[in-house]
Design an enzyme around this catalytic site. Structure first.
Site, mmCIF file in Angstrom:
data_model
loop_
_atom_site.group_PDB
_atom_site.id
_atom_site.type_symbol
_atom_site.label_atom_id
_atom_site.label_comp_id
_atom_site.label_asym_id
_atom_site.label_seq_id
_atom_site.Cartn_x
_atom_site.Cartn_y
_atom_site.Cartn_z
ATOM 1 N N LYS A 45 0.810 -1.215 0.000
ATOM 2 C CA LYS A 45 0.000 0.000 0.000
ATOM 3 C C LYS A 45 0.844 1.265 0.000
ATOM 4 O O LYS A 45 1.796 1.389 0.762
ATOM 5 C CB LYS A 45 -0.904 0.000 1.242
ATOM 6 N N ALA A 50 6.399 0.943 5.941
ATOM 7 C CA ALA A 50 7.375 0.064 5.285
ATOM 8 C C ALA A 50 7.398 0.287 3.767
ATOM 9 O O ALA A 50 8.465 0.292 3.147
ATOM 10 C CB ALA A 50 7.086 -1.400 5.602
ATOM 11 N N CYS A 51 6.238 0.494 3.168
ATOM 12 C CA CYS A 51 6.169 0.691 1.714
ATOM 13 C C CYS A 51 6.856 1.996 1.315
ATOM 14 O O CYS A 51 7.531 2.070 0.289
ATOM 15 C CB CYS A 51 4.717 0.667 1.243
ATOM 16 N N THR A 52 6.684 3.027 2.135
ATOM 17 C CA THR A 52 7.341 4.300 1.871
ATOM 18 C C THR A 52 8.850 4.149 2.001
ATOM 19 O O THR A 52 9.609 4.593 1.129
ATOM 20 C CB THR A 52 6.816 5.383 2.840
ATOM 21 N N SER A 55 10.202 2.245 -1.055
ATOM 22 C CA SER A 55 10.200 3.043 -2.284
ATOM 23 C C SER A 55 11.257 4.142 -2.246
ATOM 24 O O SER A 55 11.928 4.409 -3.248
ATOM 25 C CB SER A 55 8.808 3.635 -2.535
#
Length: 160
Positions: A45, A50-52, A55
């Site tokens: 998401k 964690a995704c930020t 990326s």
């Protein structure tokens, strides 16, 4: 009844084809990366911790991947609009594919049953695929832990 999905492709298998909308408009497909190595990282998401971090880590190393001749692509089930906000907010330089129908996640075997706090649900299992210039999967990282991951992928990509 439990849904049955394709098995995750393995090392040496031809990378499953895809054609999806992407951030900034337009589309992105496997053919866009023909004859050059590609890293595809699947994440659950936009704009979550964690995704930020993941990326931003790939963005920070994008120049090094570029010098090695390796392209990068992030994929999540979020919308193009969500991707556009995510890219702008964190100054990301990596194209992000919007897999709203989960067709790519299913083809790559990363749309799986997950559990959190005793609840089970379907979602994207954070995974990364390194695809060689021959279109075959050279390496797979499954159930990725974000810390140090982008660096490990870069090291492997440089070995191709």
């Amino acid at each position: 009844m439990t849904e049955v999905f394709p098995v995750q492709p393995g090392i040496g298998d031809k990378a499953p084809d895809f054609d999806l909308p992407r951030d900034g408009g337009g589309r992105v497909s496997l053919a866009d990366f023909a004859a050059r190595p590609l890293v595809i990282y699947f994440y659950p998401k936009d704009d979550t911790t964690a995704c930020t971090t993941e990326s931003i880590s790939f963005t920070a190393l994008s120049g090094e991947f570029g010098k090695a001749g390796v392209a990068l692509l992030g994929v999540s089930p979020d919308t193009v609009k969500s991707h556009d906000k995510f890219v702008k907010k964190h100054a990301l330089s990596i194209p992000l594919a919007a897999d709203e129908e989960k067709t790519m996640a299913i083809a790559y075997g990363v749309w799986r049953e997950k559990s959190m706090y005793g609840r089970t649900y379907m979602g994207v299992v954070r995974s990364t695929f390194l695809i060689g210039s021959d279109g075959r999967i050279a390496r797979i990282w499954d159930k990725v832990k974000v810390a140090g991951h982008a660096e490990a992928v870069l090291a492997a990509a440089k070995e191709l």
